[in-house]
Write a protein that holds these residues in place. Sequence first.
Motif, PDB file in Angstrom:
ATOM      1  N   ALA A 315     -19.200   1.499  15.118  1.00 23.74           N
ATOM      2  CA  ALA A 315     -18.930   0.762  13.880  1.00 23.74           C
ATOM      3  C   ALA A 315     -18.528  -0.670  14.194  1.00 23.74           C
ATOM      4  N   LYS A 316     -18.979  -1.575  13.356  1.00 21.18           N
ATOM      5  CA  LYS A 316     -18.518  -2.967  13.431  1.00 21.18           C
ATOM      6  C   LYS A 316     -17.334  -3.088  12.484  1.00 21.18           C
ATOM      7  N   ARG A 317     -16.230  -3.581  13.013  1.00 20.80           N
ATOM      8  CA  ARG A 317     -15.017  -3.682  12.210  1.00 20.80           C
ATOM      9  C   ARG A 317     -14.762  -5.137  11.805  1.00 20.80           C
ATOM     10  N   VAL A 318     -14.463  -5.306  10.547  1.00 18.64           N
ATOM     11  CA  VAL A 318     -14.211  -6.651  10.021  1.00 18.64           C
ATOM     12  C   VAL A 318     -12.784  -6.690   9.486  1.00 18.64           C
ATOM     13  N   PRO A 319     -11.963  -7.652   9.936  1.00 17.27           N
ATOM     14  CA  PRO A 319     -10.583  -7.723   9.437  1.00 17.27           C
ATOM     15  C   PRO A 319     -10.543  -7.922   7.922  1.00 17.27           C
ATOM     16  N   ALA A 320      -9.444  -7.543   7.329  1.00 16.86           N
ATOM     17  CA  ALA A 320      -9.255  -7.753   5.891  1.00 16.86           C
ATOM     18  C   ALA A 320      -9.467  -9.227   5.567  1.00 16.86           C
ATOM     19  N   HIS A 321     -10.200  -9.495   4.516  1.00 17.50           N
ATOM     20  CA  HIS A 321     -10.506 -10.881   4.166  1.00 17.50           C
ATOM     21  C   HIS A 321     -10.860 -10.987   2.682  1.00 17.50           C
ATOM     22  N   ILE A 322     -10.904 -12.204   2.211  1.00 14.90           N
ATOM     23  CA  ILE A 322     -11.399 -12.482   0.857  1.00 14.90           C
ATOM     24  C   ILE A 322     -12.459 -13.578   0.956  1.00 14.90           C
ATOM     25  N   ILE A 323     -13.279 -13.666  -0.065  1.00 11.48           N
ATOM     26  CA  ILE A 323     -14.322 -14.703  -0.108  1.00 11.48           C
ATOM     27  C   ILE A 323     -14.047 -15.582  -1.324  1.00 11.48           C
ATOM     28  N   GLY A 324     -13.873 -16.878  -1.089  1.00 10.58           N
ATOM     29  CA  GLY A 324     -13.513 -17.798  -2.156  1.00 10.58           C
ATOM     30  C   GLY A 324     -14.599 -17.954  -3.216  1.00 10.58           C
ATOM     31  N   ASN A 325     -14.151 -18.225  -4.439  1.00 13.12           N
ATOM     32  CA  ASN A 325     -15.100 -18.483  -5.539  1.00 13.12           C
ATOM     33  C   ASN A 325     -14.884 -19.859  -6.156  1.00 13.12           C
ATOM     34  N   THR A 352      -8.331   0.806   2.507  1.00 16.66           N
ATOM     35  CA  THR A 352      -6.910   0.696   2.192  1.00 16.66           C
ATOM     36  C   THR A 352      -6.640  -0.643   1.506  1.00 16.66           C
ATOM     37  N   GLN A 353      -5.697  -0.629   0.591  1.00 14.71           N
ATOM     38  CA  GLN A 353      -5.332  -1.866  -0.094  1.00 14.71           C
ATOM     39  C   GLN A 353      -4.804  -2.895   0.903  1.00 14.71           C
ATOM     40  N   ILE A 354      -5.057  -4.169   0.590  1.00 19.73           N
ATOM     41  CA  ILE A 354      -4.605  -5.257   1.453  1.00 19.73           C
ATOM     42  C   ILE A 354      -3.204  -5.683   1.030  1.00 19.73           C
ATOM     43  N   ASP A 355      -2.274  -5.597   1.982  1.00 20.18           N
ATOM     44  CA  ASP A 355      -0.910  -6.053   1.719  1.00 20.18           C
ATOM     45  C   ASP A 355      -0.661  -7.362   2.461  1.00 20.18           C
ATOM     46  N   VAL A 356       0.131  -8.201   1.855  1.00 21.72           N
ATOM     47  CA  VAL A 356       0.496  -9.471   2.497  1.00 21.72           C
ATOM     48  C   VAL A 356       1.706  -9.229   3.387  1.00 21.72           C
ATOM     49  N   ASP A 357       1.585  -9.567   4.677  1.00 16.31           N
ATOM     50  CA  ASP A 357       2.694  -9.405   5.612  1.00 16.31           C
ATOM     51  C   ASP A 357       2.802 -10.639   6.495  1.00 16.31           C
ATOM     52  N   ARG A 358       3.586 -10.572   7.542  1.00 19.00           N
ATOM     53  CA  ARG A 358       3.785 -11.725   8.415  1.00 19.00           C
ATOM     54  C   ARG A 358       2.472 -12.178   9.047  1.00 19.00           C
ATOM     55  N   ASP A 359       1.671 -11.196   9.454  1.00 11.73           N
ATOM     56  CA  ASP A 359       0.391 -11.520  10.074  1.00 11.73           C
ATOM     57  C   ASP A 359      -0.448 -12.359   9.119  1.00 11.73           C
ATOM     58  N   THR A 360      -0.475 -11.961   7.850  1.00 11.02           N
ATOM     59  CA  THR A 360      -1.236 -12.697   6.828  1.00 11.02           C
ATOM     60  C   THR A 360      -0.702 -14.116   6.684  1.00 11.02           C
ATOM     61  N   GLU A 361       0.611 -14.221   6.579  1.00  5.93           N
ATOM     62  CA  GLU A 361       1.221 -15.538   6.372  1.00  5.93           C
ATOM     63  C   GLU A 361       0.978 -16.458   7.573  1.00  5.93           C
ATOM     64  N   SER A 385      -5.217 -10.301  11.662  1.00 15.34           N
ATOM     65  CA  SER A 385      -5.746 -10.723  12.960  1.00 15.34           C
ATOM     66  C   SER A 385      -6.509  -9.605  13.658  1.00 15.34           C
ATOM     67  N   THR A 386      -6.364  -8.376  13.173  1.00  9.67           N
ATOM     68  CA  THR A 386      -7.120  -7.258  13.739  1.00  9.67           C
ATOM     69  C   THR A 386      -7.927  -6.595  12.630  1.00  9.67           C
ATOM     70  N   ALA A 387      -8.894  -5.775  13.069  1.00 13.77           N
ATOM     71  CA  ALA A 387      -9.834  -5.196  12.096  1.00 13.77           C
ATOM     72  C   ALA A 387      -9.490  -3.762  11.720  1.00 13.77           C
ATOM     73  N   ASN A 388      -8.245  -3.363  11.898  1.00 13.54           N
ATOM     74  CA  ASN A 388      -7.871  -1.982  11.602  1.00 13.54           C
ATOM     75  C   ASN A 388      -8.052  -1.652  10.122  1.00 13.54           C
ATOM     76  N   LEU A 389      -8.622  -0.475   9.857  1.00 18.53           N
ATOM     77  CA  LEU A 389      -8.807  -0.053   8.470  1.00 18.53           C
ATOM     78  C   LEU A 389      -7.472   0.143   7.763  1.00 18.53           C
ATOM     79  N   SER A 390      -6.454   0.552   8.522  1.00 23.58           N
ATOM     80  CA  SER A 390      -5.155   0.818   7.919  1.00 23.58           C
ATOM     81  C   SER A 390      -4.490  -0.439   7.382  1.00 23.58           C
ATOM     82  N   THR A 391      -4.996  -1.627   7.770  1.00 26.56           N
ATOM     83  CA  THR A 391      -4.443  -2.876   7.239  1.00 26.56           C
ATOM     84  C   THR A 391      -5.400  -3.552   6.257  1.00 26.56           C
ATOM     85  N   GLY A 392      -6.417  -2.799   5.837  1.00 24.87           N
ATOM     86  CA  GLY A 392      -7.324  -3.342   4.822  1.00 24.87           C
ATOM     87  C   GLY A 392      -8.666  -3.772   5.352  1.00 24.87           C
ATOM     88  N   GLY A 393      -8.933  -3.546   6.649  1.00 28.11           N
ATOM     89  CA  GLY A 393     -10.223  -3.929   7.213  1.00 28.11           C
ATOM     90  C   GLY A 393     -11.354  -3.067   6.689  1.00 28.11           C
TER      91      GLY A 393
END
Length: 874
Positions: A315-325, A352-361, A385-393
Amino acid sequence: MKIIKVQALRGPNIWSIQRKKLIQMRLDLEEMEQFPTNKIEGFRERIETMFPTMIEHRCSEGCRGGFFSRVERGTWMGHVIEHIALEIQSLAGMETGFGRTRETKTPGTYNVVFSYTEENVGLFAAESSVAIAEALIAGTAYDLNADLQKMREIRERVRLGPSTGSIVEEAVSRNIPWIRLGTNSLVQLGYGINQMRFQATITCKTSSIAVDIACNKEQTKKMLDMASIPVANGSICVDEESLSETIKKIGYPIVLKPLGGNHGKGASINVTNWEDAVSGLAFAQEYGKRVIVEKFITGFDFRILVIDNKLVAAAKRVPAHIIGNGKDTIQQLIDTTNLDPRRGYGHENVLTQIDVDRDTEDLLEKLGYTLETIPRIGEIVFLKSTANLSTGGTSVDVTDMMHPENIFLAERISRVIGLDICGVDIMAENLTQPLKENGGVILEVNAAPGFRMHLAPSEGLPRNVASPVIDMLYPPGKSFRIPIIAVTGTNGKTTTTRLLAHIVKNNGFKVGFTTSDGIYIQNHMMEKGDTTGPLSAEYVLRDPTVEFAVLETARGGILRSGLGFSLCDIGIITNIQEDHLGLSDIHSLDDLARVKATVVKSIKKDGWAVLNGDDEHCVKIGQDLNCNVAYFSLSEDSDFIKKLCTEGKTVAVYENGFITIKKGEWKIRIERATHVPLTLGGKAKFMIANVLAATLASYLWGFKTEDISLSLQTFIPSAAQTPGRMNIFEFKKFKVLIDFAHNPSGYKGVEEYLQSVDATKKIGIIAGVGDRRDEDIKECAFIAARMFDHIIIRQEKYLRGRTEDEIIDLILEGIKNSGKIVTYEIIPKETEAIKHAINCAEEGSFITALSDVVTNAIDIVQEYLDKENEHGTV
């Protein structure tokens, strides 16, 4: 309305053999018994407004909207609560749909039964459904969402993780039984000696050395490098000095992560300056002093899963992200992304839902962004910074795109490290080219890799990666079960169980068995007490030394939790007689037969039900089974047995003094009854019935007749071997018999034996059991008056809601009804009653203690016998 009791059924039960996971709630409707739904103004509209999805509940109507039609016409609140309990579980993400509601013998009191996926959630749903129904009746507001969220939280706290759960589901699909060992993710597959264990994706086959290597990223890197496998340059740092030296060697950009970290905790990637490197070192050291610092490799993050040294998924893992509009802020875009129905709380959905944490900030700060920043159209903003599914990837399946060279590489890595289930993390531009061509490297090798990204990728083909795990644990030809013989009935269960265990042991098996006296492994008592319920059965099936299980299975455990096993090879019903009637909604022999039938309805299709051919209820049960059926009988001349023999069926009969197997017209005489110690010289007919049941079951299993015969001859009834089952103690001038008889059928069996006993005086010590029906207590006393010359009544135990005087009065009434002149005395304490009987015994007397506290009675009598043997007198 009032909830009287809520219990969880975990095995085959009286409501369903296939649906093992049921909640049974005993509910008193109180005044609502007079108000079906059509008499509650606006109820239909309110429940439809709260639960519009109930339109899918077909109910007994068998069509969409069937339940609402029932509500419109009028149905009782117990039925409504059943449907609410099912619906709220489904709304909370635990789809389930089996239910039954039945009125008990007590008017207005119902058993509300519904299925569950997580037991604690089901128990919560029971109480919640009643509260919701009361709110709907009253027309008051109810915070349904709060209950749904509470159920999700309970589920996340107690459920198996997605990886563990997928392996269990695959096992269930193959009819492999499983047991959860504790409250974490440690699971046992199979039974006894054929069990396999795993926790998450660590199995009992996983090498502990391999796990240690994988958890030591430095060691892993060295071993891979020595095997000419490409890895990222770097080293271990513990302070700023070593960090500086490493950066000088490999240059920027770098990655920092704790040496023993997992799930991306403490990681910082694409670090390009000294200030951020120092910050990243401090962050990583929150999880461990030693920090691995490597060259940051550009490309995509891939996870390769190798099971049993064979690649099964990539599997290719992509970190949690958003795409601007171009118009919404980052926070608004996160909120919108979290509305995706594929995203959920914890592991409940694919994502998994994306939560804002220190890594995000920290990532946003590096970009000069805040949560209020509006990204431009099409701009990708990474939030982790990582592509884990548990953090929203997210994950994309690329299994079919892997180059053969990379497949070879991944499988070789699993062997180099030595993991049976191995997750290989690769950073590369793609996997369609060999890594040596595109510059890709191995980042990590993971023990216990997660399966969720492969089971349900965001894009691409889902992979059943649990299947190769089961294939590895149970390759073709390897058994996952052990033979199970389950014994139930009213009388004779324990004796039959013990005799069967003796036969099995004599045939070379390491046997575990449960009885009303205790749990035994190879004749060693492991637990003392009444161990005839599902937890005791599970105790035996958990034991890794047990090769064969013989399980006494009583009514109480079946009603309380269901059976402790999913299937058995042979099920025995010794008889169905009056006992425990009036308890737990069991008011008739038909009710009792329905409970006992649970055992034989759980027999494998190619297994055998062994039933009492002299018992009409057993015969009736045998007509409705989906397995082989065989009967035993004390008479070969009964019309029913003759009919079976004419049809060529196998039966066990007592004929001409022999324990005999008949197949059609052929007879196989196993042993003369007088040579079987358990039958007390052939005088105890009810014991002969027990011997027939055990003999027939043993024969049908496949034991040789000569081995069965030898076992029958060597099973010696005694206080040690069969405590409380016709134990006879011979004093010089009198004898004492102790038996567990506590119902009319048991008393009749003792009476029949005593008819063959010569004695100058027959003395009986009897008691009543408080939770039995009045007529049962009186009937026992009636029979006692027939068989004894003198009766000692004692009553200190098992009052169970009655007073001592109430039970004694019923006993005296039963004695009086016999019409026989019999003397009696009342000595409340059992110990004193037995001592009194022995001290006053005349020469030639025969004392019979019908005791419900077997151990105490045996100890007292044995003490007197030892005293006589030592001093020549009692």
